[in-house]
Design an enzyme around this catalytic site. Structure first.
Site, PDB file in Angstrom:
ATOM      1  N   ASP A  81       0.827  -1.222   0.000  1.00 33.62           N
ATOM      2  CA  ASP A  81       0.000   0.000   0.000  1.00 33.62           C
ATOM      3  C   ASP A  81       0.851   1.258   0.000  1.00 33.62           C
ATOM      4  O   ASP A  81       0.345   2.352   0.213  1.00 33.62           O
ATOM      5  CB  ASP A  81      -0.945  -0.004   1.204  1.00 33.62           C
ATOM      6  CG  ASP A  81      -0.187   0.060   2.522  1.00 33.62           C
ATOM      7  OD1 ASP A  81       1.058  -0.015   2.493  1.00 33.62           O
ATOM      8  OD2 ASP A  81      -0.839   0.190   3.580  1.00 33.62           O
ATOM      9  N   GLU A  84       3.171   2.122   2.150  1.00 32.69           N
ATOM     10  CA  GLU A  84       3.678   2.494   3.469  1.00 32.69           C
ATOM     11  C   GLU A  84       5.156   2.104   3.570  1.00 32.69           C
ATOM     12  O   GLU A  84       5.551   1.047   3.081  1.00 32.69           O
ATOM     13  CB  GLU A  84       2.904   1.700   4.516  1.00 32.69           C
ATOM     14  CG  GLU A  84       2.346   2.530   5.634  1.00 32.69           C
ATOM     15  CD  GLU A  84       1.535   1.658   6.571  1.00 32.69           C
ATOM     16  OE1 GLU A  84       2.130   0.822   7.250  1.00 32.69           O
ATOM     17  OE2 GLU A  84       0.293   1.821   6.583  1.00 32.69           O
ATOM     18  N   ASP A 123      18.162  37.073  -7.609  1.00 36.33           N
ATOM     19  CA  ASP A 123      17.053  37.737  -6.899  1.00 36.33           C
ATOM     20  C   ASP A 123      17.581  38.412  -5.640  1.00 36.33           C
ATOM     21  O   ASP A 123      18.731  38.206  -5.238  1.00 36.33           O
ATOM     22  CB  ASP A 123      15.896  36.761  -6.579  1.00 36.33           C
ATOM     23  CG  ASP A 123      16.362  35.514  -5.850  1.00 36.33           C
ATOM     24  OD1 ASP A 123      17.324  35.612  -5.076  1.00 36.33           O
ATOM     25  OD2 ASP A 123      15.757  34.447  -6.062  1.00 36.33           O
ATOM     26  N   LYS A 152      13.817  40.268  -9.147  1.00 42.77           N
ATOM     27  CA  LYS A 152      12.949  39.227  -9.722  1.00 42.77           C
ATOM     28  C   LYS A 152      11.582  39.236  -9.045  1.00 42.77           C
ATOM     29  O   LYS A 152      11.477  39.474  -7.850  1.00 42.77           O
ATOM     30  CB  LYS A 152      13.635  37.865  -9.497  1.00 42.77           C
ATOM     31  CG  LYS A 152      12.782  36.650  -9.713  1.00 42.77           C
ATOM     32  CD  LYS A 152      13.519  35.377  -9.289  1.00 42.77           C
ATOM     33  CE  LYS A 152      12.913  34.776  -8.033  1.00 42.77           C
ATOM     34  NZ  LYS A 152      13.528  33.502  -7.625  1.00 42.77           N
ATOM     35  N   ARG A 170       8.264  36.609  -8.607  1.00 36.39           N
ATOM     36  CA  ARG A 170       7.782  35.255  -8.889  1.00 36.39           C
ATOM     37  C   ARG A 170       6.314  35.328  -9.277  1.00 36.39           C
ATOM     38  O   ARG A 170       5.488  35.867  -8.539  1.00 36.39           O
ATOM     39  CB  ARG A 170       7.996  34.338  -7.678  1.00 36.39           C
ATOM     40  CG  ARG A 170       7.581  32.910  -7.937  1.00 36.39           C
ATOM     41  CD  ARG A 170       8.127  31.915  -6.930  1.00 36.39           C
ATOM     42  NE  ARG A 170       9.540  31.595  -7.098  1.00 36.39           N
ATOM     43  CZ  ARG A 170      10.036  30.799  -8.047  1.00 36.39           C
ATOM     44  NH1 ARG A 170       9.233  30.264  -8.948  1.00 36.39           N
ATOM     45  NH2 ARG A 170      11.326  30.565  -8.115  1.00 36.39           N
ATOM     46  N   ASP A 187      23.281  30.789  -7.110  1.00 33.69           N
ATOM     47  CA  ASP A 187      22.009  30.653  -6.390  1.00 33.69           C
ATOM     48  C   ASP A 187      22.127  29.498  -5.402  1.00 33.69           C
ATOM     49  O   ASP A 187      23.014  28.644  -5.531  1.00 33.69           O
ATOM     50  CB  ASP A 187      20.869  30.376  -7.391  1.00 33.69           C
ATOM     51  CG  ASP A 187      19.530  30.918  -6.882  1.00 33.69           C
ATOM     52  OD1 ASP A 187      19.418  31.255  -5.692  1.00 33.69           O
ATOM     53  OD2 ASP A 187      18.586  30.990  -7.702  1.00 33.69           O
ATOM     54  N   GLY A 212      13.630  28.461 -13.911  1.00 35.28           N
ATOM     55  CA  GLY A 212      13.034  29.740 -14.336  1.00 35.28           C
ATOM     56  C   GLY A 212      13.821  30.953 -13.847  1.00 35.28           C
ATOM     57  O   GLY A 212      13.957  31.948 -14.575  1.00 35.28           O
ATOM     58  N   THR A 213      14.343  30.861 -12.638  1.00 40.33           N
ATOM     59  CA  THR A 213      15.076  31.993 -12.067  1.00 40.33           C
ATOM     60  C   THR A 213      16.365  32.266 -12.848  1.00 40.33           C
ATOM     61  O   THR A 213      16.679  33.406 -13.188  1.00 40.33           O
ATOM     62  CB  THR A 213      15.383  31.700 -10.575  1.00 40.33           C
ATOM     63  OG1 THR A 213      14.140  31.529  -9.900  1.00 40.33           O
ATOM     64  CG2 THR A 213      16.174  32.814  -9.931  1.00 40.33           C
TER      65      THR A 213
HETATM   66  C1  R5P Z   1      14.376  31.312  -4.596  1.00 41.87           C
HETATM   67  O1  R5P Z   1      14.354  32.376  -4.074  1.00 41.87           O
HETATM   68  C2  R5P Z   1      15.594  30.443  -4.664  1.00 41.87           C
HETATM   69  O2  R5P Z   1      16.737  31.066  -4.187  1.00 41.87           O
HETATM   70  C3  R5P Z   1      15.825  30.001  -6.091  1.00 41.87           C
HETATM   71  O3  R5P Z   1      16.167  31.113  -6.887  1.00 41.87           O
HETATM   72  C4  R5P Z   1      14.579  29.375  -6.661  1.00 41.87           C
HETATM   73  O4  R5P Z   1      14.024  28.493  -5.730  1.00 41.87           O
HETATM   74  C5  R5P Z   1      14.880  28.648  -7.935  1.00 41.87           C
HETATM   75  O5  R5P Z   1      13.694  28.090  -8.412  1.00 41.87           O
HETATM   76  P1  R5P Z   1      13.455  27.945  -9.978  1.00 41.87           P
HETATM   77  O6  R5P Z   1      14.670  27.274 -10.529  1.00 41.87           O
HETATM   78  O7  R5P Z   1      12.221  27.102 -10.053  1.00 41.87           O
HETATM   79  O8  R5P Z   1      13.233  29.307 -10.520  1.00 41.87           O
END
Ligand code: R5P
Length: 313
Positions: free
Chosen positions: A36, A38, A168, A191, A193, A217, A224-225
């Site tokens: 199941d 678990e 960001d 940036k 979101r 980062d 996307g960022t």
């Molecule tokens: C957000 O503030 C984090 O520092 C990363 O920039 C973010 O989580 C990256 O996510 P994604 O690659 O989906 O844009």
């Protein structure tokens, strides 16, 4: 205290590398799913009176890996472990450290409470989304960093005209540390979101014209960022051949498709999470954090200071 290292299914290669450096072997255990779904866990060696380190990033599938961590901790406690430290280089739910609109949970706090309920005495994490995460956990959180490891890897082939870019505002502190290490100027992307999948770069603070962007980062999730930051850099006249460095290469959903056309010359990441299949089409270079984790575990086991290993807010 007798040191024992054990791993869940999230990143056994990293756990094995850490154990090797520590001169020990991973504690044998079985992790199985009942029909199941678990989870059932059994630890197959004694951990009675041991100082146990469970190495388990809560990478995707986040909930399964989190449950493995909690169940491993519970099994160790019931088997008589003297102290349990969860080594969770990547902590899922860390981005949900507050409510951004009404009627939302604070996921990070809930995870922290679950960790405490599982009698985990201490967390060792790495480049968490916010240094404030420490305040969310009721148990001590040792915040390590992969910046020295990744910056050293970057420094082996570094353009003289580089500019470190934070994609960001939340990443500025991390980017400052890269900028200091690499002795390069810093630029910051503003940036917004739009959703879990989409972000928009509004503007860039700092000079990127004619310079090679090195976007740094804490994590790359859907890409996307990074994509938005590099489009903004390109519009602002940045040089071609950008580089990216990130501690946690989570790489889910459209990440690989988004990163592939960006013309990256290098994508330097740590092995905090196991790389997803398909990531090898990217110019990916993995720098291991196993030595840093092993050093932290060794010092904790011997009651020595982590001082120089820790990220200060
Ligand atoms: C957000 O503030 C984090 O520092 C990363 O920039 C973010 O989580 C990256 O996510 P994604 O690659 O989906 O844009």
């Amino acid at each position: 205290m007798n040191l024992s290292v054990i791993s869940g299914n999230a990143n056994p290669a990293l756990a094995e590398a850490v154990a090797r450096i520590l001169g020990t072997k991973l504690i044998a255990r079985t992790l199985q799913r009942f029909p199941d779904s678990e989870l059932h866990i059994e630890i197959q060696e004694s951990v009675r009176t041991a100082d146990v380190y469970i190495i388990q990033p809560t990478s995707p599938p986040v909930d399964s890996h989190l449950m493995e961590l909690l169940m491993l901790a519970d099994a160790c406690r019931r088997a008589g472990a003297a102290r349990i430290t969860a080594v969770v280089p990547y902590i899922g739910y860390a981005r949900q450290d507050r409510r951004s609109s009404g009627r939302e949970p604070v996921g990070a706090r809930l995870v922290a409470d679950l960790v405490a309920a599982a009698h985990i005495d201490r967390i060792v994490a790495m480049d968490t989304h916010t240094t404030g995460l420490e305040g969310v956990f009721p148990v001590p959180l040792e915040h390590l960093s992969a910046v020295d490891t990744l910056a050293a890897a970057l420094a082996t082939r570094m353009p003289s005209n580089g500019v470190v870019m934070s994609p960001d505002l939340g990443g500025v502190k991390l980017a400052e540390r890269y900028s200091r290490k690499l002795k390069l100027p810093l630029a910051i992307v503003h940036k917004t979101r739009l959703s879990g999948l989409n972000v928009k770069a509004v503007s860039i603070v700092g000079d990127v014209k004619g310079r090679t962007p090195i976007v740094v980062d804490d994590m790359i999730s859907t890409g996307g960022t990074i994509e938005a930051a590099l489009h903004a850099a390109s519009e602002a006249g940045a040089a071609r051949g950008p580089m990216v460095a990130a501690t946690h290469a989570v790489l889910v959903g459209p990440a690989v498709e988004r990163l592939k056309p960006l013309g990256l010359t290098r994508l330097v990441v740590s092995d905090s999470v196991a790389l997803s299949t398909g990531a090898d089409v990217l110019p990916i270079e993995v720098a291991s954090i196993a030595p840093v984790l092993a050093e932290a575990i060794s010092r904790l086991n011997q009651g020595k200071s982590l001082g120089d290993l820790l990220v200060r807010a």
